[in-house]
Enzyme design. Structure first.
Site, PDB file in Angstrom:
ATOM      1  N   ARG A 164     -12.536  -4.499  -5.761  1.00  0.00           N
ATOM      2  CA  ARG A 164     -11.333  -5.190  -5.320  1.00  0.00           C
ATOM      3  C   ARG A 164     -11.497  -5.562  -3.853  1.00  0.00           C
ATOM      4  NH1 ARG A 164      -5.829  -2.726  -3.228  1.00  0.00           N
ATOM      5  NH2 ARG A 164      -4.820  -4.705  -2.750  1.00  0.00           N
ATOM      6  N   HIS A 178      -3.646 -10.000   1.765  1.00  0.00           N
ATOM      7  CA  HIS A 178      -3.665  -8.620   2.236  1.00  0.00           C
ATOM      8  C   HIS A 178      -3.371  -8.616   3.743  1.00  0.00           C
ATOM      9  CE1 HIS A 178      -5.360  -4.426   1.187  1.00  0.00           C
ATOM     10  NE2 HIS A 178      -4.769  -4.321   2.369  1.00  0.00           N
ATOM     11  N   GLU A 180       0.870  -4.721  -1.145  1.00  0.00           N
ATOM     12  CA  GLU A 180       1.888  -3.949  -0.428  1.00  0.00           C
ATOM     13  C   GLU A 180       2.857  -4.826   0.367  1.00  0.00           C
ATOM     14  OE1 GLU A 180       0.078  -0.882   1.905  1.00  0.00           O
ATOM     15  OE2 GLU A 180      -0.878   0.080   0.189  1.00  0.00           O
ATOM     16  N   ASN A 200      -0.509   1.339  -5.344  1.00  0.00           N
ATOM     17  CA  ASN A 200      -1.195   2.081  -4.290  1.00  0.00           C
ATOM     18  C   ASN A 200      -0.397   3.346  -3.990  1.00  0.00           C
ATOM     19  OD1 ASN A 200      -2.886  -0.124  -4.162  1.00  0.00           O
ATOM     20  ND2 ASN A 200      -2.245  -0.785  -2.123  1.00  0.00           N
ATOM     21  N   TYR A 213      -0.741   7.388  -1.993  1.00  0.00           N
ATOM     22  CA  TYR A 213      -1.524   8.324  -1.191  1.00  0.00           C
ATOM     23  C   TYR A 213      -0.877   9.703  -1.068  1.00  0.00           C
ATOM     24  CZ  TYR A 213      -4.374   4.362   0.336  1.00  0.00           C
ATOM     25  OH  TYR A 213      -5.217   3.287   0.361  1.00  0.00           O
ATOM     26  N   GLU A 235      -5.204   1.490  -5.154  1.00  0.00           N
ATOM     27  CA  GLU A 235      -5.658   2.243  -3.977  1.00  0.00           C
ATOM     28  C   GLU A 235      -5.232   3.690  -4.109  1.00  0.00           C
ATOM     29  OE1 GLU A 235      -4.593   0.850  -0.049  1.00  0.00           O
ATOM     30  OE2 GLU A 235      -4.990  -1.234  -0.573  1.00  0.00           O
TER      31      GLU A 235
END
Length: 534
Positions: A116, A161, A206, A349, A351, A417
């Site tokens: 990606r 992005h 995002e 995504n 985290y 991600e």
């Protein structure tokens, strides 16, 4: 249950005991053992896609070479060195513009299915408009795509992005609704140029961060501080642009190119500070609706439009602030209809996890934060990465996947991600191995036990790179990049061995294998010389 509890089969059970950011490896082993999937749930489903991800501004460099135009990050880092923690820039970054063949060789060595990466709008269209196409930019991306395909690696392309061409920012950037027109022109060009070889597209990465950091809080490029107004206008334009680009592809290209178009949204899991408190439970749900639901609800929900809690609260607050109308813009009925279902897959995504409790403010300032009315924070006992915001909370990953399943009728989902930051120069990255093993264990539980429709996983990131406002102070790569050397050499970290093992077997290594690796200090040399997962 309280915030100290972990998921069951759809969200319950006990989570492992918290560990501090300085937890010894021996205790981190306990975290792995408690958090990973049961032994019979360690295998990834047939066809599951593994990949790595990067972004153009973070890795390419060559910021003003071969006809590329200026973007908002170029402008910000050159005009205000204080905007980045270490005063650095992405002018050279990983120099992937010149070293893309080497990067593809690293991907091939890992054994990934897909890569990606994002297109630099300014590299293709130097002033943002389709009136002038940069042939050198077209050639670069064509060569990169061909190199990937020659090695059996499928490209997944992100159209946007965060690096808007500066000339379009001069028009007001994303809060200007006309930006949707220019974006669709750009998307049309990309589909036409590369769509015969690219079969998976992401319209935006995002958008929450684009809008809140760039046009709300004024932290990231273009550093416009219009909290509670600019962020909502930005999101409205991006959502309209996304829907139009999606339908353009379906109408003009899908039959011939046979590709799929999605969008990547980001979110933490929000856990109530005390789940026996109704106020905390409502605060946690409000927080996720104001973050993930803001963009997902218009696209993936049956009802469409923004989440009802956003509509209600922003309207009520706007009227209480003396405004004539809501600060949250309204979609037309045709726009609501166009947005619903405008994605072939859900890019996510993730985290880390946050705790949530209500925020009480009086009087009400104009602010998205007071609209949401939650306090977000993290348990200081949770293990931490080098990035202060990144706490290791694997059980939150599973809870978030289950929430998406339940909210949006279990859409096909790609984790676009997920990753861990450490300090520069760290090659013996045992904490990254802990992170990936524990998070992938929870991903497998979500697939096998909770029946979440997760089709793939992309590690962030292939390379250490320019980490936006943090510059080069933290590193997310599987491969170390020496930014002091003009040649930008890449060196594998120990986590490379984990991914090679994982991708060759399509099975998460056992706790015994992982614990042995982490306990054997002598194995930490070089993943190419001494495979720690042989």
């Amino acid at each position: 249950m309280t915030a100290q509890n972990s998921p069951s089969s759809s969200g319950g059970g006990r989570r492992p005991a918290a560990a501090s950011s300085k937890t010894p490896v021996a205790l981190l082993l306990l975290l792995i053992t408690a958090a990973t999937a049961a032994p019979d749930n360690r295998t990834f489903p047939p066809g599951f896609v593994f990949g790595c991800a990067t972004a153009s501004y973070q890795v390419e460099g060559a910021w003003n070479e071969s006809g590329k135009g200026e973007n908002i990050w170029d402008r910000m880092v050159h005009a205000d060195a204080g905007s980045v923690l270490d005063g650095s820039t992405g002018d050279v970054a990983c120099d992937s513009y010149h070293k893309y063949r080497e990067d593809v060789a690293l991907l091939k060595s890992l054994g990934v299915d897909s890569y990606r990466f994002s297109l630099s709008w300014s590299r293709l269209l130097p002033d943002g408009y389709t009136r002038r196409v940069n042939k050198a930019g077209v050639e670069y991306y064509s060569n990169l795509i061909d190199e990937l395909l020659s090695k059996g690696i499928r490209p997944m392309v992100t159209l946007y992005h965060w690096d808007l061409p500066q000339p379009l920012q001069e028009l007001g950037g994303w809060p200007n609704p006309l930006l949707a027109d220019f974006y669709v022109d750009y998307a049309d060009l990309a589909f036409r140029l590369f769509g015969d070889k690219v079969k998976h597209w992401l319209t935006f990465n995002e958008p929450y961060e684009t809008c809140t950091s760039g046009y709300g809080l004024g932290l990231a490029a273009p550093r416009v501080a219009l909290d509670g107004v600019g962020d909502y206008l930005c999101a409205h334009t991006i959502l309209r642009a996304h829907a139009r680009a999606y339908h353009l592809y379906r109408r003009k290209y899908a039959a011939g190119q046979q590709g799929k178009v999605g969008i990547t949204l980001n979110s933490e899991w929000f856990e109530p500070k005390n789940s026996s408190s109704e106020e905390d439970v409502l605060a946690a749900e409000r927080a996720i609706q104001f973050k993930l639901g803001w963009f997902a609800h218009p696209i993936f929900s049956e009802a469409g439009d923004y989440p009802p809690v956003m509509r209600e609260r922003v309207m009520a607050n706007s009227l209480a602030q003396g405004l004539a109308r809501s600060r949250l813009p309204a979609f037309s009925p045709a726009e609501v209809a166009a947005l619903k279902g405008s994605a072939d897959f859900f890019g996510l995504n993730h985290y880390t996890t946050l705790l949530a409790t209500p925020l009480n403010t009086s009087p009400l300032p104009i602010s998205r934060i007071t609209d949401e009315a939650t306090v977000r924070y993290q348990d200081p006992a949770w293990p931490s990465g080098a990035s202060p915001w990144l706490k290791v909370v694997p059980w939150g990953f599973r809870k978030l996947l289950v929430w998406v399943r339940d909210q949006f009728e279990n859409p096909p989902l790609l984790v676009t991600e997920n990753g861990y930051s450490d300090l520069p120069g760290t090659l013996q990255d045992k904490d990254r191995i802990v992170y990936y093993t524990s998070y992938l264990g929870q991903l497998l539980n979500a697939i096998h036990v909770d029946k979440c429709n997760v089709l793939g996983y992309f590690a962030w990131s292939l390379l250490d790179n320019f980490e936006w406002n943090a510059g080069y102070t933290v590193r997310f790569g599987l491969y170390n990049v020496d930014f002091t050397d003009p040649a930008r050499p890449r060196t594998p970290k120990d986590s490379v061995s984990l991914f090679r093992k994982l991708l060759s077997t399509r099975r998460l290594p056992s706790d015994q294998e992982t614990n042995l690796c982490l306990a054997r200090g002598e194995c930490y040399e070089n993943a190419d010389k001494n495979e720690i997962f042989p």
